[in-house]
Design an enzyme around this catalytic site. Structure first.
Site, short mmCIF file in Angstrom:
data_model
loop_
_atom_site.label_atom_id
_atom_site.label_comp_id
_atom_site.label_asym_id
_atom_site.label_seq_id
_atom_site.Cartn_x
_atom_site.Cartn_y
_atom_site.Cartn_z
N HIS A 153 -2.25 19.22 11.93
CA HIS A 153 -1.37 18.66 12.95
C HIS A 153 -2.02 17.43 13.60
O HIS A 153 -1.38 16.38 13.76
CB HIS A 153 -1.08 19.73 14.00
N GLU A 154 -3.28 17.54 13.96
CA GLU A 154 -3.96 16.43 14.62
C GLU A 154 -4.19 15.26 13.66
O GLU A 154 -4.04 14.09 14.03
CB GLU A 154 -5.29 16.90 15.22
N HIS A 157 -1.16 13.03 13.37
CA HIS A 157 -0.99 12.01 14.41
C HIS A 157 -1.68 10.71 14.01
O HIS A 157 -1.15 9.62 14.23
CB HIS A 157 -1.60 12.50 15.73
N GLU A 211 5.17 14.88 18.20
CA GLU A 211 4.69 16.24 17.99
C GLU A 211 5.42 16.94 16.85
O GLU A 211 4.83 17.66 16.05
CB GLU A 211 4.82 17.05 19.28
#
Length: 283
Positions: A153-154, A157, A211
């Site tokens: 997930h990070e 980004h 997100e």
């Protein structure tokens, strides 16, 4: 405050918000880019940018070095060798799959470190500068699949250059506010309030969109790396349970838990065949 003064102030605020939107919208139509391939999850949104990747990456590298220096001085950098080894092993597998979204990413100057902190958090700066906080590992008792979910997930980004996009949005908003404040003769107080309103109505929805994109790309990265993408669901369930009355930092800008779980169910299922293929290759 009398009623006439109130009407004047409200009118100015409404005018400021409306005209500022008109200033930003033409810019967004001509300065857009697509930072990643769509992947199996189909992330195709065009992104508004005003600043170069090189500038953002250079700033991120400086900021990351400062974070590490501070953590090292406080004795909070990579204190547990086993945790560091584990986090970096998961990161290596995920980074190896970033080429599915952008060809240059596997060759970024990736850095992965563990910071001692009671905060449930992890992040990846522009250009691949990763930090995982010890609370995530110790308070949540994460499996490797769940660790891959949060790190994927990070990393997403960074792949989508969300930092670059947010900086660009802020630059455009500030430009509009400065021009309008001077033209309308608004006081600093009203201008600041208008900026806060614009931040809530424009920046926050974009942040939630970021997100969601990171959730979707993250499960695909995990699946391609041989981690069960459905672990993203149990990860966020754990995050909610320990969050108590206030959500952890990782959840602070995301849509409702119900919508998030529904979205993760759909997209983890979509990329599940990639996970099965990766598992077969590793046997």
């Amino acid at each position: 405050m009398n009623s006439m003064s109130l009407i004047v102030r409200l009118t100015k605020r409404a005018l400021l918000m409306g005209v500022s939107s008109l200033l930003v919208l033409p810019l967004s139509g001509c300065l857009t880019t697509q930072t990643t391939n769509a992947g199996e999850v189909g992330v195709t949104r065009q992104q508004f940018v005003l600043v170069s990747s090189q500038e953002v990456d250079a700033s991120a590298q400086k900021a990351y070095a400062q974070v590490l220096a501070k953590a090292s001085a406080e004795g909070k950098l990579n204190r547990n060798p086993q945790e560091v080894t584990r986090v970096r092993a998961v990161a290596r597998r995920l980074i190896a799959q970033t080429g599915a979204f952008r060809a240059d990413a596997p060759n970024w100057k990736w850095e992965v470190n563990v910071l001692t902190s009671p905060e449930l958090n992890a992040w990846c700066m522009a250009g691949g500068k990763i930090a995982v906080y010890t609370a995530l590992l110790e308070k949540l008792n994460l499996t490797d699949d769940e660790l891959a979910a949060v790190m994927g997930h990070e990393i997403a980004h960074a792949l989508r250059e969300h930092t670059r996009e947010r900086v660009s949005q802020q630059m455009a908003t500030n430009l509009g506010l400065n021009i309008l404040s001077a033209g309308l003769g608004l006081s600093a107080g009203v201008s600041d309030l208008a900026g806060q309103v614009l931040n809530v109505t424009v920046a926050l929805p974009y942040s939630r969109e970021h997100e969601t994109e990171a959730d979707r790309i993250g499960v695909e990265l995990a699946a391609r790396a041989g981690y069960n993408p459905r672990a993203a669901i149990s990860l966020w369930q754990k995050m909610e349970q320990v969050g108590g009355g206030a959500p952890p930092e990782l959840l602070s800008t995301h849509p409702s838990p119900e919508r998030r779980m529904q979205d993760l169910e759909v997209y983890s299922q979509r990329v599940f065949p990639l996970y099965e293929q990766a598992r077969k290759r590793s046997q």
